[in-house]
Enzyme design. Structure first.
Site, PDB file in Angstrom:
ATOM      1  N   HIS A  26      36.450  35.379  48.761  1.00  0.00           N
ATOM      2  CA  HIS A  26      36.776  34.818  47.441  1.00  0.00           C
ATOM      3  C   HIS A  26      36.892  33.295  47.534  1.00  0.00           C
ATOM      4  O   HIS A  26      36.387  32.569  46.673  1.00  0.00           O
ATOM      5  CB  HIS A  26      38.121  35.354  46.936  1.00  0.00           C
ATOM      6  CG  HIS A  26      38.160  36.821  46.635  1.00  0.00           C
ATOM      7  ND1 HIS A  26      39.057  37.675  47.229  1.00  0.00           N
ATOM      8  CD2 HIS A  26      37.420  37.586  45.799  1.00  0.00           C
ATOM      9  CE1 HIS A  26      38.880  38.908  46.757  1.00  0.00           C
ATOM     10  NE2 HIS A  26      37.887  38.884  45.898  1.00  0.00           N
ATOM     11  N   LYS A  50      44.257  48.127  38.137  1.00  0.00           N
ATOM     12  CA  LYS A  50      44.094  48.866  39.384  1.00  0.00           C
ATOM     13  C   LYS A  50      45.472  49.165  39.948  1.00  0.00           C
ATOM     14  O   LYS A  50      46.424  48.437  39.667  1.00  0.00           O
ATOM     15  CB  LYS A  50      43.339  48.006  40.411  1.00  0.00           C
ATOM     16  CG  LYS A  50      41.840  48.168  40.406  1.00  0.00           C
ATOM     17  CD  LYS A  50      41.244  47.320  41.529  1.00  0.00           C
ATOM     18  CE  LYS A  50      39.736  47.404  41.581  1.00  0.00           C
ATOM     19  NZ  LYS A  50      39.149  46.482  42.573  1.00  0.00           N
TER      20      LYS A  50
HETATM   21  N1  COA Z   1      34.489  38.218  48.960  1.00  0.00           N
HETATM   22  C1  COA Z   1      35.212  39.260  49.347  1.00  0.00           C
HETATM   23  N2  COA Z   1      35.513  40.303  48.546  1.00  0.00           N
HETATM   24  C2  COA Z   1      35.044  40.266  47.293  1.00  0.00           C
HETATM   25  C3  COA Z   1      34.265  39.212  46.812  1.00  0.00           C
HETATM   26  C4  COA Z   1      33.995  38.149  47.699  1.00  0.00           C
HETATM   27  N3  COA Z   1      33.275  37.093  47.335  1.00  0.00           N
HETATM   28  N4  COA Z   1      33.940  39.468  45.544  1.00  0.00           N
HETATM   29  C5  COA Z   1      34.496  40.641  45.229  1.00  0.00           C
HETATM   30  N5  COA Z   1      35.160  41.116  46.290  1.00  0.00           N
HETATM   31  C6  COA Z   1      35.888  42.388  46.369  1.00  0.00           C
HETATM   32  C7  COA Z   1      37.170  42.407  45.592  1.00  0.00           C
HETATM   33  O1  COA Z   1      38.258  42.001  46.370  1.00  0.00           O
HETATM   34  C8  COA Z   1      37.276  43.862  45.201  1.00  0.00           C
HETATM   35  O2  COA Z   1      37.810  44.593  46.278  1.00  0.00           O
HETATM   36  P1  COA Z   1      38.520  46.016  46.081  1.00  0.00           P
HETATM   37  O3  COA Z   1      37.785  46.764  45.013  1.00  0.00           O
HETATM   38  O4  COA Z   1      38.372  46.613  47.413  1.00  0.00           O
HETATM   39  O5  COA Z   1      39.944  45.713  45.728  1.00  0.00           O
HETATM   40  C9  COA Z   1      35.837  44.308  45.030  1.00  0.00           C
HETATM   41  O6  COA Z   1      35.072  43.385  45.783  1.00  0.00           O
HETATM   42  C10 COA Z   1      35.373  44.313  43.615  1.00  0.00           C
HETATM   43  O7  COA Z   1      35.559  43.004  43.102  1.00  0.00           O
HETATM   44  P2  COA Z   1      35.473  42.707  41.557  1.00  0.00           P
HETATM   45  O8  COA Z   1      34.266  43.346  40.993  1.00  0.00           O
HETATM   46  O9  COA Z   1      35.681  41.245  41.352  1.00  0.00           O
HETATM   47  O10 COA Z   1      36.657  43.547  41.002  1.00  0.00           O
HETATM   48  P3  COA Z   1      38.079  43.101  40.740  1.00  0.00           P
HETATM   49  O11 COA Z   1      38.897  44.312  40.613  1.00  0.00           O
HETATM   50  O12 COA Z   1      38.527  42.098  41.743  1.00  0.00           O
HETATM   51  O13 COA Z   1      37.942  42.365  39.303  1.00  0.00           O
HETATM   52  C11 COA Z   1      37.746  42.275  36.890  1.00  0.00           C
HETATM   53  C12 COA Z   1      37.368  43.008  38.177  1.00  0.00           C
HETATM   54  C13 COA Z   1      39.256  42.093  36.817  1.00  0.00           C
HETATM   55  C14 COA Z   1      37.092  40.926  36.872  1.00  0.00           C
HETATM   56  C15 COA Z   1      37.202  43.120  35.705  1.00  0.00           C
HETATM   57  O14 COA Z   1      37.589  44.443  35.834  1.00  0.00           O
HETATM   58  C16 COA Z   1      37.687  42.625  34.367  1.00  0.00           C
HETATM   59  O15 COA Z   1      37.124  41.720  33.811  1.00  0.00           O
HETATM   60  N6  COA Z   1      38.786  43.218  33.834  1.00  0.00           N
HETATM   61  C17 COA Z   1      39.374  42.841  32.553  1.00  0.00           C
HETATM   62  C18 COA Z   1      39.097  43.890  31.480  1.00  0.00           C
HETATM   63  C19 COA Z   1      37.760  43.660  30.839  1.00  0.00           C
HETATM   64  O16 COA Z   1      37.481  42.661  30.216  1.00  0.00           O
HETATM   65  N7  COA Z   1      36.899  44.663  30.979  1.00  0.00           N
HETATM   66  C20 COA Z   1      35.564  44.646  30.424  1.00  0.00           C
HETATM   67  C21 COA Z   1      34.592  44.014  31.390  1.00  0.00           C
HETATM   68  S1  COA Z   1      32.955  44.174  30.778  1.00  0.00           S
END
Ligand code: COA
Length: 174
Positions: A26, A50
């Site tokens: 990140h 989550k």
């Molecule tokens: N390096 C290391 N790990 C990474 C990474 C990177 N560059 N990018 C992503 N990851 C990891 C994250 O830590 C996460 O790990 P985990 O699932 O094991 O905990 C995984 O990859 C998925 O990441 P991401 O897709 O960014 O999911 P997230 O849960 O961190 O974030 C939101 C998702 C919060 C951005 C998204 O759900 C959201 O926008 N929520 C708000 C509600 C909303 O508007 N929904 C409609 C969307 S269309």
């Protein structure tokens, strides 16, 4: 709500995530985004999304600690729709990291849905640095919970917080 016109030519982007916890993958995306935008707002998603190990307050505090000193970077918690948060902050873009082809389908779906919700906001994808392309917060949590070495994959403050969470001492780490 901030009017983008009022903030002039400032290019503001939101980098959203759960950050449970923030990893070096990140951080790499954040540092590279800083070169593209004047301000990066790291949006830490609320607890309703989550089942997290760290509370929202703990996740925000850790992200703040490890991004301290990065110019133009701000950390804020948000609840609800990402696009509502993006609009409130007057951002013109959302930054997402792509780790592997497997990320593409989900990211594609999300970016199109977000575009439907907010036509004027673009999603910008950055390829994650190869050394972190296998990383995820859950793999870090799992390895740390079993006392495995996560050095170099997360900032030292995150490493300490994880071992504290799992009640592991220096000695009990592998
Ligand atoms: N390096 C290391 N790990 C990474 C990474 C990177 N560059 N990018 C992503 N990851 C990891 C994250 O830590 C996460 O790990 P985990 O699932 O094991 O905990 C995984 O990859 C998925 O990441 P991401 O897709 O960014 O999911 P997230 O849960 O961190 O974030 C939101 C998702 C919060 C951005 C998204 O759900 C959201 O926008 N929520 C708000 C509600 C909303 O508007 N929904 C409609 C969307 S269309």
């Amino acid at each position: 709500m901030i009017n983008p016109q009022e903030v002039g030519a400032l290019r503001v982007a939101v980098y959203p995530g759960t950050f449970d916890p923030i990893t070096n993958g990140h951080l790499d995306v954040i540092k590279r985004s800083c070169k593209l935008f004047d301000r990066i707002i790291i949006g830490v998603a609320g607890d309703n999304y989550k089942n997290t190990l760290f509370s929202l307050e703990e996740r925000v505090a850790l992200v703040r600690e490890v991004t301290r000193g990065l110019e133009g970077v701000e950390v804020k918690a948000f609840q609800g729709l990402l696009m509502d948060f993006v609009r409130r902050e007057g951002a013109c873009a959302v930054v997402r990291g792509l780790r592997a082809v497997s990320d593409f389908e989900y990211e594609f779906q999300m970016s199109i849905m977000n575009k439907k919700l907010s036509e004027e906001v673009e999603t910008v994808f950055l390829m994650t640095a190869t050394e972190y392309s296998f990383l995820s917060s859950s793999i870090i949590r799992q390895v740390a919970s079993l006392g495995g070495c996560i050095r170099g994959l997360v900032p030292p403050a995150v490493e300490r917080a994880l071992y504290k969470k799992f009640n592991l001492t220096e000695k009990s780490k592998l």
